[in-house]
Design an enzyme around this catalytic site. Structure first.
Site, short mmCIF file in Angstrom:
data_model
loop_
_atom_site.label_atom_id
_atom_site.label_comp_id
_atom_site.label_asym_id
_atom_site.label_seq_id
_atom_site.Cartn_x
_atom_site.Cartn_y
_atom_site.Cartn_z
N ARG A 62 1.10 -14.32 1.68
CA ARG A 62 0.38 -14.27 2.94
C ARG A 62 -0.97 -15.00 2.82
NH1 ARG A 62 1.16 -7.92 4.33
NH2 ARG A 62 1.04 -7.77 2.06
N GLY A 89 -13.08 -21.79 -6.88
CA GLY A 89 -11.68 -22.20 -6.86
C GLY A 89 -11.30 -22.85 -5.55
N ASP A 92 10.38 4.08 5.73
CA ASP A 92 10.20 2.74 6.26
C ASP A 92 11.30 2.46 7.28
OD1 ASP A 92 8.46 0.12 4.90
OD2 ASP A 92 9.95 -0.27 6.47
N GLU A 137 -7.77 1.91 1.86
CA GLU A 137 -7.22 1.57 0.55
C GLU A 137 -7.96 0.35 -0.01
OE1 GLU A 137 -4.81 3.08 -1.45
OE2 GLU A 137 -5.83 1.61 -2.68
N GLY A 182 -7.26 -16.13 -0.59
CA GLY A 182 -6.13 -16.01 0.34
C GLY A 182 -5.68 -14.57 0.33
N VAL A 212 0.83 -1.21 0.00
CA VAL A 212 0.00 0.00 0.00
C VAL A 212 0.87 1.26 0.00
CG1 VAL A 212 -1.66 1.32 1.38
CG2 VAL A 212 -1.98 -1.12 1.05
N ASN A 224 -14.38 -5.73 2.23
CA ASN A 224 -13.62 -6.98 2.18
C ASN A 224 -14.47 -8.18 2.63
OD1 ASN A 224 -11.33 -6.08 1.04
ND2 ASN A 224 -10.05 -6.18 2.86
N PHE A 247 -15.79 -11.67 -9.13
CA PHE A 247 -15.63 -12.40 -7.87
C PHE A 247 -16.60 -13.56 -7.74
CE2 PHE A 247 -12.63 -10.48 -4.75
CZ PHE A 247 -11.99 -9.69 -5.66
N CYS A 250 -5.35 -9.77 3.26
CA CYS A 250 -6.45 -8.93 3.78
C CYS A 250 -7.71 -9.68 4.21
CB CYS A 250 -6.82 -7.88 2.73
SG CYS A 250 -5.51 -6.68 2.50
N1 NAD Z 1 -1.78 -5.49 0.59
C1 NAD Z 1 -2.95 -5.10 0.15
O1 NAD Z 1 -3.40 -5.51 -0.92
C2 NAD Z 1 -3.78 -4.12 0.94
C3 NAD Z 1 -4.90 -3.54 0.34
C4 NAD Z 1 -5.65 -2.63 1.07
C5 NAD Z 1 -5.31 -2.34 2.38
N2 NAD Z 1 -4.23 -2.94 2.95
C6 NAD Z 1 -3.90 -2.57 4.33
O2 NAD Z 1 -2.84 -1.62 4.29
C7 NAD Z 1 -1.94 -1.83 5.39
C8 NAD Z 1 -0.53 -2.09 4.87
O3 NAD Z 1 -0.55 -3.30 4.12
P1 NAD Z 1 0.71 -3.79 3.26
O4 NAD Z 1 0.27 -5.03 2.56
O5 NAD Z 1 1.22 -2.65 2.48
O6 NAD Z 1 1.73 -4.12 4.45
P2 NAD Z 1 3.27 -4.54 4.34
O7 NAD Z 1 3.50 -5.44 5.50
O8 NAD Z 1 3.58 -5.00 2.96
O9 NAD Z 1 4.07 -3.17 4.57
C9 NAD Z 1 4.10 -2.49 5.79
C10 NAD Z 1 5.42 -1.72 5.87
O10 NAD Z 1 5.40 -0.86 7.00
C11 NAD Z 1 6.71 -0.80 7.56
N3 NAD Z 1 6.61 -0.30 8.93
C12 NAD Z 1 6.03 -0.88 10.01
N4 NAD Z 1 6.11 -0.06 11.08
C13 NAD Z 1 6.76 1.06 10.69
C14 NAD Z 1 7.13 2.28 11.34
N5 NAD Z 1 6.82 2.51 12.61
N6 NAD Z 1 7.80 3.22 10.63
C15 NAD Z 1 8.09 3.00 9.33
N7 NAD Z 1 7.75 1.87 8.65
C16 NAD Z 1 7.08 0.92 9.33
C17 NAD Z 1 7.21 -2.23 7.43
O11 NAD Z 1 8.62 -2.29 7.50
C18 NAD Z 1 6.65 -2.61 6.04
O12 NAD Z 1 7.58 -2.33 5.02
C19 NAD Z 1 -2.53 -2.98 6.20
O13 NAD Z 1 -3.33 -2.45 7.22
C20 NAD Z 1 -3.39 -3.70 5.19
O14 NAD Z 1 -4.45 -4.39 5.78
C21 NAD Z 1 -3.45 -3.81 2.26
#
Ligand code: NAD
Length: 486
Positions: free
Chosen positions: A354, A280, A30, A160, A284, A11, A235, A276, A287
């Site tokens: 994941r 299948g 990060d 998001e 997974g 994200v 979701n 959707f 989220c």
């Molecule tokens: N992956 C998706 O498709 C998706 C879609 C919509 C919403 N989300 C939501 O968005 C959020 C992020 O998801 P993601 O998949 O990008 O997670 P991710 O685990 O891929 O990335 C999170 C990042 O945050 C960094 N981080 C953690 N704590 C930190 C801090 N204090 N300071 C700086 N960096 C820090 C980590 O090192 C990591 O790189 C989650 O809440 C998720 O549920 C994800």
């Protein structure tokens, strides 16, 4: 505007690159120094189509940089996004450790030089907007107690909805932007930030054309709590829709109906919609599972037990087991058998593992004494790194996967698998069994190639054909064959 994005995962990295491409000056922060080092070299920390290209375009305009320390960028920013992970704790509730640390650090970095908006983009339980505000204030109190009254900020929730694999297009051309906020001033800043996106006032990047007819994107402005709830509700609904398709497929299989026809038939109803609805091996990814668990947990905190949400989780977990049952029906004994899994990623065009069904299926097969081979176009390095405990053989090609195997299972519907030479694969196997967990292939073509084929919710036996000549029917428009998605 000056923007900071905290977290450079799926994200954060995509949000940062897109906002920068729209003309804002963005610093992505990060705490993982190796991710920041990769980003500075122009490499995306994740596999996501078009992300590196967009980062390069944004960086060439001088509007995108990266940092491991939050203090400097946050102090200079008008808008600070929190996009850190919120994984599940063992009890199902969201782990808010990363969110809390980020919010406190934002507070510690603030001064009274400007009004800032702290935006929560992570998926968080209802009430976290208030929690973020409290934590930012606590951060201010600890770092600058005397400036407490002169530092002003607002909190917004901006969930998001991007899909991994199409995250960049989803971010540039979203269906809607949801913003929850308590004050009009905060909302107005968010409107200014997203104006180029809402008005679609930007040149589409090469290779990512604007969808036909898209001239504007609506912003849905709500309370903080409603915005947080919208994300969970979306979701939960999507996961339930896939679960419904799987339930119908399981019934189709028993009564001799073809689930792909049934889903195409119901999807044409505009109240239902065709997306959707592909049966299948179950959903997974990072989220659906964690968000449903978190929503169930929140509901229970308020004394409400959501049976529908619990059923969604149960149906999905049973669906993953379906692959094992199909293999047992055909091979009887799985101990000592060699099973090849086509695909590891939880969906095509990502290397995200994941909660991937592939891992669950591989674990079950290994427990039962089977030998497991895998092939995935992009997710094998991630699997080697994240799951060194899994005693599986990584194959460089589908051909290596199939050679002398007792069965192949399609777990991820990578489009390139469609072009496989099925006859050559079947010929090279010890038993030409194909469990098509994504209904990727046509049963007729797989049978003709020599496979003992089984899909999801597909009639096991060919349907009896009516020998009598078909009556002349008036032209009714769509025929059954035009409804077939495969
Ligand atoms: N992956 C998706 O498709 C998706 C879609 C919509 C919403 N989300 C939501 O968005 C959020 C992020 O998801 P993601 O998949 O990008 O997670 P991710 O685990 O891929 O990335 C999170 C990042 O945050 C960094 N981080 C953690 N704590 C930190 C801090 N204090 N300071 C700086 N960096 C820090 C980590 O090192 C990591 O790189 C989650 O809440 C998720 O549920 C994800």
């Amino acid at each position: 505007m000056r923007v900071t994005v905290i977290g450079t995962g799926y994200v954060g990295a995509v949000t940062g690159a897109c906002l920068s491409y729209l003309g804002h000056h963005v610093t992505c922060v990060d705490s993982d120094a190796s991710k920041i080092a990769r980003l500075r070299r122009g490499e995306a920390p994740i596999y996501e189509p078009f992300l590196e290209e967009l980062m390069a375009l944004a960086a060439s305009r001088g509007g995108l940089d990266f940092a491991t320390e939050l203090a400097g960028p946050a102090a200079e920013s008008d808008v600070i996004f929190i996009a850190v992970g919120t994984p599940s704790l063992p009890g199902g509730e969201a782990n808010l450790t990363y969110l809390e640390a980020a919010a406190r650090s934002i507070g510690a970095a603030m001064d009274g030089s400007r009004y800032r908006v702290v935006v929560n983009k992570s998926t968080v339980p209802v009430g976290c907007g208030n929690l973020v505000e409290t934590l930012v204030r606590e951060g201010i109190d600890e770092a600058r107690p005397s400036e407490r009254r002169t530092i002003s900020f607002g909190v917004a929730s901006n969930p998001e909805f991007l899909r991994e694999g199409t995250a960049v297009a989803d971010s540039l051309y979203p269906d809607r932007i949801v913003v929850g906020a308590g004050e009009e001033h905060t909302l107005e800043i968010m409107r200014q930030l997203y104006l180029p996106l809402m008005a679609q006032r930007f040149e589409p990047p090469a290779g990512l054309p604007r969808p036909a007819g898209l001239t504007s994107v609506p912003m849905v402005s709500t309370s903080l709590t409603s915005a947080e709830m919208i994300k969970y509700a979306a979701n939960a609904f999507l996961a339930m829709k896939i679960g419904f398709a799987n339930e119908m497929a399981n019934i189709c299989e028993r009564v001799g109906a073809e689930s792909t026809e049934v889903m195409a038939g119901i999807g044409l109803d505009s109240r239902i919609g065709s997306k959707f609805l592909n049966p299948g091996v179950g959903w997974g990814g990072s989220c659906f599972g964690k968000d449903i668990q978190a929503l169930l947990h929140t509901a229970l905190e308020y004394g409400y037990d959501s049976k529908l949400l619990r059923a969604s989780l149960e149906v999905n977990s049973a669906q993953r087991q379906m692959v094992i049952q199909k293999l047992q029906e055909r091979l009887y004994i799985l101990k000592g058998r060699t099973i090849g899994l086509l695909g590891l990623a939880f969906k095509p065009d990502t290397d995200d593992l994941r909660d991937a069904p592939s891992l669950h299926i591989a674990e079950r097969l290994l427990q039962m004494g089977a030998r497991v081979r895998v092939h995935d176009p992009v997710a094998m390095p991630a699997c080697r790194e994240q799951r060194p405990d899994l005693k599986i053989r990584y194959c460089d090609s589908p051909e290596e996967l199939a050679a002398d195997a007792d069965a192949l299972v399609v777990v991820t519907e990578w489009p390139r698998f469609r072009a496989l030479d099925l006859a050559a694969l079947a010929h090279s196997m010890a038993c030409p069994i194909l469990v098509d967990g994504r209904n990727l292939f046509s049963p007729e073509i797989a049978h003709a190639a020599g496979f003992d084929y089984t899909g999801v919710g597909r009639a096991a036996r060919p349907r009896a054909t009516n020998k009598a000549p078909a009556p002349d029917l008036p032209d009714a428009g769509a025929t059954i064959s035009t409804l077939r998605p495969v």
